[in-house]
Design a protein around this motif. Structure first.
Motif, PDB file in Angstrom:
ATOM      1  N   SER A  13       0.829  -1.210   0.000  1.00  0.00           N
ATOM      2  CA  SER A  13       0.000   0.000   0.000  1.00  0.00           C
ATOM      3  C   SER A  13       0.861   1.256   0.000  1.00  0.00           C
ATOM      4  O   SER A  13       0.578   2.205  -0.739  1.00  0.00           O
ATOM      5  N   TYR A  14       1.917   1.268   0.821  1.00  0.00           N
ATOM      6  CA  TYR A  14       2.835   2.412   0.817  1.00  0.00           C
ATOM      7  C   TYR A  14       3.439   2.594  -0.578  1.00  0.00           C
ATOM      8  O   TYR A  14       3.534   3.711  -1.084  1.00  0.00           O
ATOM      9  N   LEU A  15       3.851   1.499  -1.178  1.00  0.00           N
ATOM     10  CA  LEU A  15       4.491   1.553  -2.488  1.00  0.00           C
ATOM     11  C   LEU A  15       3.532   2.072  -3.561  1.00  0.00           C
ATOM     12  O   LEU A  15       3.850   3.009  -4.296  1.00  0.00           O
ATOM     13  N   LEU A  16       2.347   1.467  -3.646  1.00  0.00           N
ATOM     14  CA  LEU A  16       1.415   1.800  -4.718  1.00  0.00           C
ATOM     15  C   LEU A  16       0.849   3.208  -4.601  1.00  0.00           C
ATOM     16  O   LEU A  16       0.498   3.820  -5.603  1.00  0.00           O
ATOM     17  N   LYS A  17       0.793   3.709  -3.388  1.00  0.00           N
ATOM     18  CA  LYS A  17       0.289   5.069  -3.188  1.00  0.00           C
ATOM     19  C   LYS A  17       1.402   6.109  -3.306  1.00  0.00           C
ATOM     20  O   LYS A  17       1.159   7.295  -3.146  1.00  0.00           O
ATOM     21  N   GLY A  18       2.627   5.650  -3.595  1.00  0.00           N
ATOM     22  CA  GLY A  18       3.750   6.561  -3.780  1.00  0.00           C
ATOM     23  C   GLY A  18       4.200   7.238  -2.495  1.00  0.00           C
ATOM     24  O   GLY A  18       4.734   8.340  -2.528  1.00  0.00           O
ATOM     25  N   ARG A  19       4.003   6.571  -1.370  1.00  0.00           N
ATOM     26  CA  ARG A  19       4.331   7.169  -0.076  1.00  0.00           C
ATOM     27  C   ARG A  19       5.644   6.674   0.519  1.00  0.00           C
ATOM     28  O   ARG A  19       5.925   6.953   1.674  1.00  0.00           O
ATOM     29  N   SER A  20       6.414   5.938  -0.270  1.00  0.00           N
ATOM     30  CA  SER A  20       7.636   5.403   0.305  1.00  0.00           C
ATOM     31  C   SER A  20       8.769   5.295  -0.706  1.00  0.00           C
ATOM     32  O   SER A  20       8.919   4.266  -1.372  1.00  0.00           O
ATOM     33  N   PRO A  21       9.591   6.327  -0.789  1.00  0.00           N
ATOM     34  CA  PRO A  21      10.767   6.215  -1.655  1.00  0.00           C
ATOM     35  C   PRO A  21      11.718   5.120  -1.164  1.00  0.00           C
ATOM     36  O   PRO A  21      12.445   4.529  -1.955  1.00  0.00           O
ATOM     37  N   GLU A  22      11.685   4.826   0.160  1.00  0.00           N
ATOM     38  CA  GLU A  22      12.552   3.774   0.714  1.00  0.00           C
ATOM     39  C   GLU A  22      12.215   2.416   0.102  1.00  0.00           C
ATOM     40  O   GLU A  22      13.102   1.652  -0.272  1.00  0.00           O
ATOM     41  N   ILE A  23      10.918   2.114   0.013  1.00  0.00           N
ATOM     42  CA  ILE A  23      10.494   0.830  -0.550  1.00  0.00           C
ATOM     43  C   ILE A  23      10.821   0.792  -2.038  1.00  0.00           C
ATOM     44  O   ILE A  23      11.318  -0.215  -2.547  1.00  0.00           O
ATOM     45  N   GLU A  24      10.556   1.876  -2.744  1.00  0.00           N
ATOM     46  CA  GLU A  24      10.866   1.927  -4.174  1.00  0.00           C
ATOM     47  C   GLU A  24      12.349   1.686  -4.418  1.00  0.00           C
ATOM     48  O   GLU A  24      12.724   0.931  -5.318  1.00  0.00           O
ATOM     49  N   GLU A  25      13.191   2.324  -3.612  1.00  0.00           N
ATOM     50  CA  GLU A  25      14.631   2.159  -3.769  1.00  0.00           C
ATOM     51  C   GLU A  25      15.050   0.708  -3.518  1.00  0.00           C
ATOM     52  O   GLU A  25      15.851   0.153  -4.269  1.00  0.00           O
ATOM     53  N   ARG A  26      14.526   0.103  -2.472  1.00  0.00           N
ATOM     54  CA  ARG A  26      14.866  -1.294  -2.173  1.00  0.00           C
ATOM     55  C   ARG A  26      14.451  -2.206  -3.330  1.00  0.00           C
ATOM     56  O   ARG A  26      15.210  -3.084  -3.736  1.00  0.00           O
TER      57      ARG A  26
END
Length: 135
Positions: free
Chosen positions: A11-24
């Motif tokens: 949910s964090y990823l798909l809503k664009g609320r986590s650059p940390e998850i995207e980077e990982r």
């Protein structure tokens, strides 16, 4: 090692609320990342509650095309029975879907990536947790 992302993390990823998850994710081969069929079901249910033209419909469908969703099998069912028995017996049950996601991760020997580590820590099994939102 395989990383299984739970619904909260996705949910964090798909809503664009986590650059940390995207980077990982960008630094991992796709073969090392998956979601549970339970997470897929929860995401699809969430879409049913949104208008058909909501941007998340496209985002989730695109995500489903690139992420691996392993099948739920007998080993996952066995882990689920153990987890549910343990949690109900100790008076600390968590949600059905969360128990199933944990069982699925255990059956695959996967790390469960979640922001709800405290939620899953009550499971007395060799479940490995990781929170990609913490530095």
């Amino acid at each position: 090692m395989l990383s299984m992302l739970d619904t909260d993390t996705i949910s964090y990823l798909l809503k664009g609320r986590s650059p940390e998850i995207e980077e990982r994710l960008n630094n991992m081969p796709p073969s090392q990342v998956c979601i549970s069929v339970m997470t897929r079901a929860e995401l699809l249910y969430g879409l049913k509650r949104l208008p058909a033209d909501h941007r998340l419909h496209m985002v989730v469908r695109k995500f489903f095309k690139i992420v691996h969703v392993p099948s739920w099998d007998a080993e996952a069912a066995d882990w689920y029975a153990d987890i549910r028995h343990q949690l109900v017996s100790t008076g600390r049950p968590i949600g059905e879907m969360d128990m199933m996601i944990a069982a699925h991760a255990l059956s695959l020997g996967a790390v469960l990536v979640t922001n709800n580590t405290r939620h899953y820590e009550c499971i007395k099994a060799p479940l490995i947790l990781d929170n990609w939102l913490r530095p």
